[in-house]
Design an enzyme around this catalytic site. Structure first.
Site, PDB file in Angstrom:
ATOM      1  N   SER A  39       1.828  -1.730  -5.206  1.00  0.00           N
ATOM      2  CA  SER A  39       1.874  -0.579  -6.107  1.00  0.00           C
ATOM      3  C   SER A  39       2.380   0.683  -5.414  1.00  0.00           C
ATOM      4  O   SER A  39       2.837   1.608  -6.080  1.00  0.00           O
ATOM      5  CB  SER A  39       0.485  -0.324  -6.703  1.00  0.00           C
ATOM      6  OG  SER A  39      -0.450  -0.116  -5.671  1.00  0.00           O
ATOM      7  N   ASP A  53      -8.560   8.514  -6.629  1.00  0.00           N
ATOM      8  CA  ASP A  53      -7.607   7.564  -6.054  1.00  0.00           C
ATOM      9  C   ASP A  53      -6.903   8.270  -4.899  1.00  0.00           C
ATOM     10  O   ASP A  53      -6.053   9.135  -5.113  1.00  0.00           O
ATOM     11  CB  ASP A  53      -6.599   7.128  -7.126  1.00  0.00           C
ATOM     12  CG  ASP A  53      -5.529   6.170  -6.575  1.00  0.00           C
ATOM     13  OD1 ASP A  53      -5.363   6.102  -5.338  1.00  0.00           O
ATOM     14  OD2 ASP A  53      -4.857   5.507  -7.391  1.00  0.00           O
ATOM     15  N   HIS A  57      -2.706   6.229  -3.996  1.00  0.00           N
ATOM     16  CA  HIS A  57      -1.399   6.496  -4.613  1.00  0.00           C
ATOM     17  C   HIS A  57      -1.075   7.988  -4.572  1.00  0.00           C
ATOM     18  O   HIS A  57      -1.935   8.805  -4.269  1.00  0.00           O
ATOM     19  CB  HIS A  57      -1.404   5.958  -6.053  1.00  0.00           C
ATOM     20  CG  HIS A  57      -1.633   4.483  -6.103  1.00  0.00           C
ATOM     21  ND1 HIS A  57      -2.862   3.924  -6.376  1.00  0.00           N
ATOM     22  CD2 HIS A  57      -0.792   3.451  -5.871  1.00  0.00           C
ATOM     23  CE1 HIS A  57      -2.770   2.603  -6.320  1.00  0.00           C
ATOM     24  NE2 HIS A  57      -1.532   2.289  -6.016  1.00  0.00           N
TER      25      HIS A  57
END
Ligand SMILES: *[C@@H]1O[C@H](CO)[C@@H](O)[C@H](O)[C@H]1NC(C)=O
Ligand SMILES: *[C@@H]1O[C@H](CO)[C@@H](O)[C@H](O)[C@H]1NC(C)=O
Ligand SMILES: *[C@@H]1O[C@H](CO)[C@@H](O)[C@H](O)[C@H]1NC(C)=O
Ligand SMILES: *[C@@H]1O[C@H](CO)[C@@H](O)[C@H](O)[C@H]1NC(C)=O
Ligand SMILES: *[C@@H]1O[C@H](CO)[C@@H](O)[C@H](O)[C@H]1NC(C)=O
Length: 563
Positions: A282, A533, A536
């Site tokens: 990702s 998070d 990312h």
């Protein structure tokens, strides 16, 4: 902190050159209006293409705007496709004709090319064929070719269809003038193209990764969050409620040279008739999204398409129609086969890899012109990696546990072997992205109180000490370096983003993102300890810089004669 500003960035001659190039391209566009048939055809395919995922369920269905009202997660695409389809259908209806959409799921590319819609001699359009999934890029290029073909036919067929008649001195004169204008604009376009085929100078000896972050509101970010329609909600931090936008305004300044300013037209020219593919996890998707935004800004609406295929390892494909270029993402979080290869259903705490099996993924990488690999984050949840004894295909479930760095090196060797055997270095350029770091431990950067993971961070780490330890597993970094040094036949560029990204504790999506497909609620946002998070990155943001490294290496290479 270094605050110097380089005049080469945003200098006047540079801007003027860009304006001139833009004008050249526009002139060419105006000189060649599409025929009615081509326009209708294009709208049609465009609508169908956008709808690829949903439309396969209405295969062989008489084409009507009602049929398009399939469920879609993306309202924007829905509206655009419906508008296009509506226009196509009403045009056909006005002419008393009917069209049928046939969608063959997963037919080979050759089928698509051969049976793509062809208007009959009387100008009626009888069908559209669309092939899903694996061959979207090939289909897209076939569509482009089809369009070109129809433009060439225009002069022969249109006058009689439109009742303009032939012959006549006036008509001949008008044609001549048109042709002269056309020739002039073609020459202009050729000159523009030549300028775009320039080589950007980036000294091979300069270490692009040694430098510092410079706050530069003039030159950063390269694009605005609101200007890139392709950004997903996962990364649009401002729209998701982030207040400070300074994370967008840091520019990487190498110590010994300058990173060239990103020029989307130059890159697209390099990508003409080519494919650029990101392969990995990702974080590589994060970077792919950034690359799409970086290039899409110079492509007018309707000349670019983003197709996403769900539940199939492959692909998110951005297609720049006028360049016949793709920017793609391929999901393979361990590069080799694993039980995490489904891009949607992969919240598997029990991660198992088949460390010598790569062919199933790798067959999708063959013939791609620029390949950008990564693998890292999926290795971190346990100290050891589970390695399958036997093969998933044969239903094996037994595994052995292997030390993380050992398994990592073994996987990279499998990958390297494939690259060395299957890549033609004269055609394909290969990059390997360094490890993207996490920021979960505020103590690491001296924020003893008040820090919760990366949630409160608004500034990069400015105090660089050799002892900065944000938890990166440098053993994997070293393993990757070792394996990359074994390459003989195919040079692989290691994009060394790790240390410079470790400084960017401010750039993560934190609580301004999604969880399980949904935007965090205000309550969840207020609980960063659980929900932030810190893996990312927001866009625009840090991954744009990673892409500037790719850009620098791509546009500084000489043009080869076959290109
Ligand atoms: C055009 O030609 C096709 C077959 O080539 C025929 O089926 C169709 O009826 C024709 N349409 C018109 C309007 O004549
Ligand atoms: C379009 O790009 C594809 C993929 O790179 C390539 O195979 C094809 O030949 C290109 N089409 C044209 C017309 O050049
Ligand atoms: C994608 O779909 C095709 C056809 O359904 C299949 O052959 C292929 O294995 C799938 N790829 C992955 C990675 O699941
Ligand atoms: C790449 O091109 C060069 C020069 O044209 C040639 O000598 C070399 O054999 C080619 N390498 C491969 C792997 O095809
Ligand atoms: C710089 O980092 C060191 C070690 O991490 C720390 O002791 C020191 O207080 C920091 N200085 C500043 C100005 O933050």
């Amino acid at each position: 902190m270094q605050q110097r500003r380089k005049s080469v960035f945003g200098s006047a001659p540079y801007a003027m050159k860009q304006a001139a190039l833009g004008a050249g391209v526009a002139a060419r566009k105006n000189g060649t209006p599409l025929s009615m048939a081509a326009v209708v055809f294009f709208l049609f395919v465009f609508a169908t293409f956008l709808y690829n995922e949903d439309i396969k369920s209405i295969a062989d269905f008489p084409f009507s705007s009602g049929a398009l009202r399939a469920k879609s997660p993306d309202l924007h695409l829905l509206q655009e496709a419906e508008a296009a389809a509506h226009q196509a259908v009403s045009t056909l209806a006005r002419r008393g004709e009917q069209a049928v959409v046939r969608v063959l799921d997963d037919a080979p590319a050759a089928t698509a090319t051969a049976t793509l819609l062809r208007p009959a001699a009387n100008g009626s359009i009888t069908g559209v064929l669309l092939v899903a999934k694996t061959n979207a890029a090939a289909v897209a290029s076939a569509i482009a070719r089809e369009e070109e073909g129809q433009e060439k036919d225009r002069d022969v067929t249109l006058p009689s269809v439109m009742g303009l008649g032939g012959g006549g001195a006036e008509e001949a004169k008008r044609r001549e003038d048109e042709e002269a204008a056309e020739r002039a604009s073609t020459a202009k376009a050729a000159a523009a193209t030549a300028a775009l085929r320039s080589v950007v100078s980036v000294p091979e000896t300069c270490d692009l990764y040694r430098g510092s972050w410079v706050y530069d509101e003039v030159n950063a970010p390269v694009y605005k969050e609101t200007q890139c329609e392709f950004l997903t909600e996962q990364v649009t931090c401002m729209r998701n409620g982030r207040r400070d936008d300074s994370y967008q305004k840091w520019r990487w300044q190498p110590t010994d040279c300058d990173l060239p300013r990103f020029d989307a037209r130059l890159l697209l020219e390099r990508l003409r008739n080519k494919r650029l593919m990101f392969v990995g996890d990702s974080l590589n998707r994060n970077q792919w999204e950034s690359m799409v935004c970086l290039v899409q800004s110079v492509i007018p609406k309707g000349h670019k398409t983003l197709t996403k295929f769900v539940n199939n390892g492959s692909s998110n494909i951005f297609y720049a129609h006028d360049y016949n270029a793709t920017v793609e993402f391929y999901w393979a979080p361990f590069l080799v086969e694993s039980n995490s290869d489904n891009p949607k259903v992969h919240s598997v705490p029990n991660r198992v890899i088949q460390w010598h099996s790569i062919a199933k993924h790798a067959k999708n990488w063959v013939g791609v012109d620029y390949l950008v690999f990564n693998t890292y984050i999926w290795w971190l949840n346990e100290l050891s990696m589970k390695v399958l004894k036997g093969s998933f295909d044969e239903g094996a479930t037994e595994y052995e546990e292997v030390d993380r760095p050992v398994a990592y090196s073994e996987v990279l060797k499998t990958w390297a072997k494939w690259v060395d055997r299957n890549i033609d270095p004269n055609r394909t350029t290969v990059f390997f992205m360094g490890m993207s770091p996490n920021h979960i431990t505020p103590e690491a950067w001296g924020n003893q109180q008040g820090g919760i993971k990366c949630a409160m961070e608004t500034q990069p780490i400015s105090n660089r000490s050799a002892t900065l330890d944000v938890g990166t597993d440098w053993r994997l970094y070293a393993g990757a370096q070792d394996v990359l040094q074994t390459f003989r036949r195919v040079p692989v560029h290691f994009v060394d983003i790790t240390a410079l990204s470790e400084l960017r504790k401010d750039a993560h999506t934190s609580v301004h993102t999604l969880r399980q497909g949904k935007l965090l609620t205000p309550e969840q946002q207020a609980d960063p300890r659980t929900y932030a998070d810190c893996i990312h990155w927001c866009l625009p943001g840090l991954p744009d810089t990673w892409n500037e490294f790719l850009y620098a290496r791509i546009v500084s290479r000489p043009w080869t004669t076959q290109a």
